[in-house]
Write an enzyme that holds these catalytic residues in place. Structure first.
Site, PDB file in Angstrom:
ATOM      1  N   HIS A  11       0.821  -1.212   0.000  1.00 55.69           N
ATOM      2  CA  HIS A  11       0.000   0.000   0.000  1.00 55.69           C
ATOM      3  C   HIS A  11       0.856   1.264   0.000  1.00 55.69           C
ATOM      4  O   HIS A  11       2.058   1.243   0.298  1.00 55.69           O
ATOM      5  CB  HIS A  11      -0.912  -0.001   1.219  1.00 55.69           C
ATOM      6  CG  HIS A  11      -0.153  -0.001   2.523  1.00 55.69           C
ATOM      7  ND1 HIS A  11       0.421   1.142   3.059  1.00 55.69           N
ATOM      8  CD2 HIS A  11       0.135  -1.006   3.392  1.00 55.69           C
ATOM      9  CE1 HIS A  11       1.016   0.846   4.186  1.00 55.69           C
ATOM     10  NE2 HIS A  11       0.869  -0.452   4.415  1.00 55.69           N
ATOM     11  N   GLU A  84      -1.889  -7.020   7.515  1.00 60.83           N
ATOM     12  CA  GLU A  84      -0.533  -6.953   8.032  1.00 60.83           C
ATOM     13  C   GLU A  84      -0.403  -7.781   9.308  1.00 60.83           C
ATOM     14  O   GLU A  84      -1.400  -8.188   9.923  1.00 60.83           O
ATOM     15  CB  GLU A  84      -0.164  -5.482   8.291  1.00 60.83           C
ATOM     16  CG  GLU A  84       1.229  -5.246   8.858  1.00 60.83           C
ATOM     17  CD  GLU A  84       2.352  -5.771   7.965  1.00 60.83           C
ATOM     18  OE1 GLU A  84       2.463  -7.003   7.818  1.00 60.83           O
ATOM     19  OE2 GLU A  84       3.107  -4.946   7.431  1.00 60.83           O
TER      20      GLU A  84
END
Length: 217
Positions: A11, A84
């Site tokens: 990202h 994550e």
């Protein structure tokens, strides 16, 4: 085995990335820089011709995936397993906070994170296992080229696992820059590394040792 090409895109930047505050599962959105990074990287990623886009459910990854999908016209498949690393009690803290609060554990985590987990968090091996399950499911279908939009720590662990590297050596892989990506091709039934930390600015080298293979920031 249907998958022959896999792109792992990190990202764009968040405000917490900018000050190196550990995010983990915290749902921190892209900042203006991150939105610009995603828009700039999207044409190059779309040119890799992914047949499917699968994104972490966290906003920073989903917005980055959206920049690619806006070009390809594809729907984004959201999968929580691409989140994550959970950093447990360390989420929201800086390196300095962790070093002060858990003496010696920062270095242990940074160098052995495939096995070591922060308090109430996950190890990189655990994260890689859940991400690999996503790849296995895609592989069982008819998709040949897939884009996974996820997070730095997950991408390092998944890359190490797919390349069948010993887990003790995963810390040798540097962290992936914001809106940079990893490309893997399959040859003779095994994944091979085509490019690592690729992006519009070229390969990003760590600015300090703290950036090497650091997950979740």
């Amino acid at each position: 085995m249907s998958l022959q090409h896999l792109i792992l895109l990190r990202h764009g930047e968040t405000d917490w990335n900018a000050v190196r505050r550990m995010q983990g599962h915290r749902d921190i959105p892209l900042n203006d820089t991150g939105l610009a990074q995603a828009a700039a990287a999207a044409p190059s990623v779309a040119a890799l011709r992914p047949e499917i886009i699968v994104s972490s459910d966290l906003a920073r990854a989903f917005a980055t995936a959206g920049a690619v999908a806006a070009i390809t016209g594809q729907q984004i498949v959201v999968d929580q397993r691409l989140r994550e690393t959970s950093l447990g009690l360390w989420e929201g803290l800086t390196r300095e906070d962790v070093v002060a609060g858990w003496p010696g554990e920062w270095q242990q985590w940074r160098t052995t994170s495939a096995h070591y987990a922060p308090p109430e968090g996950e190890s990189r091996s655990q994260v890689a296992a859940r991400a690999a399950a996503v790849v296995d499911e895609l592989d069982a279908g008819d998709t040949g080229r897939a884009l996974l939009v996820a997070h730095g720590g997950l991408i390092v662990g998944l890359t190490g696992r797919l390349l069948e590297l010993p887990a003790d050596s995963w810390s040798a892989l540097i962290g992936v820059g914001n809106c940079h990506w990893v490309e893997l091709h399959r040859l003779d039934g095994r994944w091979r590394l085509h490019s690592y930390n690729a992006g519009l600015g070229g390969v990003v080298l760590p600015g300090s040792e703290d950036e090497e293979a650091v997950a979740g920031v």
